[in-house]
Enzyme design. Structure first.
Site, PDB file in Angstrom:
ATOM      1  N   ALA A   1     -42.791  -1.221   7.440  1.00 40.56           N
ATOM      2  CA  ALA A   1     -41.624  -1.837   6.796  1.00 40.56           C
ATOM      3  C   ALA A   1     -41.159  -3.144   7.459  1.00 40.56           C
ATOM      4  O   ALA A   1     -41.047  -4.172   6.774  1.00 40.56           O
ATOM      5  CB  ALA A   1     -40.494  -0.817   6.705  1.00 40.56           C
TER       6      ALA A   1
ATOM      7  N   ARG B   1     -44.740  -4.736  -2.654  1.00 42.00           N
ATOM      8  CA  ARG B   1     -44.588  -3.316  -2.317  1.00 42.00           C
ATOM      9  C   ARG B   1     -43.122  -2.929  -2.554  1.00 42.00           C
ATOM     10  O   ARG B   1     -42.225  -3.600  -2.041  1.00 42.00           O
ATOM     11  CB  ARG B   1     -44.997  -3.054  -0.858  1.00 42.00           C
TER      12      ARG B   1
ATOM     13  N   ASP C   1     -39.007   3.640   5.869  1.00 43.37           N
ATOM     14  CA  ASP C   1     -39.191   2.487   4.987  1.00 43.37           C
ATOM     15  C   ASP C   1     -37.917   2.124   4.254  1.00 43.37           C
ATOM     16  O   ASP C   1     -37.698   0.962   3.906  1.00 43.37           O
ATOM     17  CB  ASP C   1     -40.338   2.743   4.005  1.00 43.37           C
TER      18      ASP C   1
ATOM     19  N   ASN D   1     -40.143   7.673   3.992  1.00 45.15           N
ATOM     20  CA  ASN D   1     -41.169   7.284   4.971  1.00 45.15           C
ATOM     21  C   ASN D   1     -42.521   7.754   4.426  1.00 45.15           C
ATOM     22  O   ASN D   1     -42.591   8.372   3.353  1.00 45.15           O
ATOM     23  CB  ASN D   1     -40.856   7.907   6.340  1.00 45.15           C
TER      24      ASN D   1
HETATM   25  O1  MRU Z   1     -47.878   2.207   3.810  1.00 43.61           O
HETATM   26  P1  MRU Z   1     -47.503   1.721   5.177  1.00 43.61           P
HETATM   27  O2  MRU Z   1     -48.620   1.786   6.152  1.00 43.61           O
HETATM   28  O3  MRU Z   1     -46.834   0.362   5.138  1.00 43.61           O
HETATM   29  O4  MRU Z   1     -46.392   2.761   5.631  1.00 43.61           O
HETATM   30  C1  MRU Z   1     -45.747   2.580   6.865  1.00 43.61           C
HETATM   31  C2  MRU Z   1     -44.835   3.662   7.221  1.00 43.61           C
HETATM   32  O5  MRU Z   1     -44.568   4.572   6.455  1.00 43.61           O
HETATM   33  C3  MRU Z   1     -44.138   3.568   8.521  1.00 43.61           C
HETATM   34  O6  MRU Z   1     -43.898   4.832   9.019  1.00 43.61           O
HETATM   35  C4  MRU Z   1     -42.851   2.840   8.259  1.00 43.61           C
HETATM   36  O7  MRU Z   1     -43.014   1.568   7.747  1.00 43.61           O
HETATM   37  C5  MRU Z   1     -41.850   2.895   9.281  1.00 43.61           C
HETATM   38  S1  MRU Z   1     -41.962   2.096  10.834  1.00 43.61           S
HETATM   39  C6  MRU Z   1     -42.679   0.730  10.865  1.00 43.61           C
END
Ligand code: MRU
Length: 343
Positions: free
Chosen positions: A47, A88, A234, A244
């Site tokens: 995120a 996204r 997220d 998340n």
């Molecule tokens: O699909 P992604 O790899 O972007 O998902 C990321 C996550 O779910 C992380 O746990 C989240 O962004 C939180 S911390 C950086």
């Protein structure tokens, strides 16, 4: 410190996370389309990192606009912003960054000033996210006991945050304080952010890590082998419900059933007080091919239907505490979250 993304005077350099850990390949991108594709394809992900990348994407797009008339420039910029915002849907940080960039553009008078202000704002967003993750890691480390075994999901370190890390930042900080922690990392199907990225990052900082399948988490919790779960987020709604990576909700339910504290670590840029509860959080649905195939190799028969929500929502009553750069929030979350948003 790993540099997931860097602004290089009119270009952006990213470490391609889809090729880790086998290859460390850096890509130099100089237009908004390639940056938008890099976000959508998870070359840069997590995120806070998505927010930073989105801001740089808007800055790159702005630099390429040739119109000198303010109105025409802003109209073209709005197309760039729309494209970045469509990459996204779940990570709140992206929309926070996009809003900031839009406001900065509208506040300046002539086109050259707007371009300079957008670059400066993107660099500021990057620095602020990095600072926030360092600060929240310090708060979070207070919750970690010496010799703790911590279970984590997905990837939340420098790669995902462009800074210190959220959940993983808490672990790094605990280790820096001399706590002898161990980590159980879930592989995180379908794209294996845990197996590929979390193990890679933890090895780099010398934190002992054991990789487990997503479905083994309950086994280890029931045996009393997990002292706490820490994950990132997220998007966090006004009542503390948290989106998340898919699988987080199941971990939270298992943690509650087994009396294991369940912590969420995130900068306040992940909080979205415009949403009353997690039911309103938009959940990204990704291609079924990410499930029917593993790294390009088909594992399910041709014609198999697959559903692939990338995130799930953990209701706030499963969360022991939310850790941000402004401190630690516990129930009642509504009040704690409102206070943090306003200070
Ligand atoms: O699909 P992604 O790899 O972007 O998902 C990321 C996550 O779910 C992380 O746990 C989240 O962004 C939180 S911390 C950086």
């Amino acid at each position: 410190m790993i540099k997931a993304i860097e602004w290089l005077d009119n270009r952006v350099r990213i470490l391609d996370q889809t090729r880790l850990p086998r290859e460390e390949v850096y890509l130099e991108l100089d237009d908004e389309q390639s940056l938008a594709s890099a976000i959508a394809e998870l070359k840069i992900r997590g995120a806070p990192a998505i927010g930073v990348a989105g801001a740089y994407g808007i800055a790159l797009g702005a630099l390429k606009i040739e119109s000198e008339a303010r109105g025409e420039f802003l109209e073209k910029l709005s197309g760039v912003i729309g494209m970045i915002a469509a990459t996204r849907p779940t990570a709140r940080n992206l929309f926070q960054a996009v809003d900031r960039m839009r406001q900065v553009a509208e506040a300046s008078e002539d086109v050259e000033q707007i371009k300079a202000a957008l670059v400066a704002e993107a660099v500021r967003i990057h620095a602020e996210e990095a600072r926030a993750t360092r600060k929240l890691s310090q708060f979070g480390a207070r919750l970690i006991k010496d010799e703790a075994t911590i279970l984590t999901h997905c990837n939340t370190g420098p790669l995902a945050t462009t800074g210190y890390g959220t959940a993983l930042g808490v672990m790094i900080q605990a280790k820096e304080q001399g706590k002898r922690i161990k980590v159980l990392a879930t592989e995180t199907r379908p794209l294996l952010q845990g197996a590929r990225l979390t193990t890679w990052e933890l090895q780099k900082v010398d934190i002992p890590v054991t990789l487990i399948t997503d479905s083994a988490a309950g086994y280890f919790m029931r045996r009393g082998e997990v002292d706490c779960v820490i994950v990132g987020a997220d998007r966090i709604a006004a009542n503390g419900d948290t989106a998340n990576k898919i699988g987080t909700y199941a971990l939270a339910v298992l943690a509650k059933e087994n009396n294991v504290p369940f912590y969420v670590a995130a900068p306040t840029t992940t909080i979205d007080c415009s949403l009353a509860s997690g039911d309103e959080i938009p959940i990204e649905e990704r291609s079924g091919e990410e499930i029917t195939h593993i790294q390009g190799v088909r594992i399910a028969p041709e014609g198999t239907a697959a559903a692939n929500p990338a995130f799930d929502v953990t209701p706030h009553d499963y969360i022991t505490a939310i850790i941000t750069e402004k401190g630690i929030i516990k129930e009642p979350y509504g009040e704690g979250i409102r206070n943090q948003e306003s200070n």
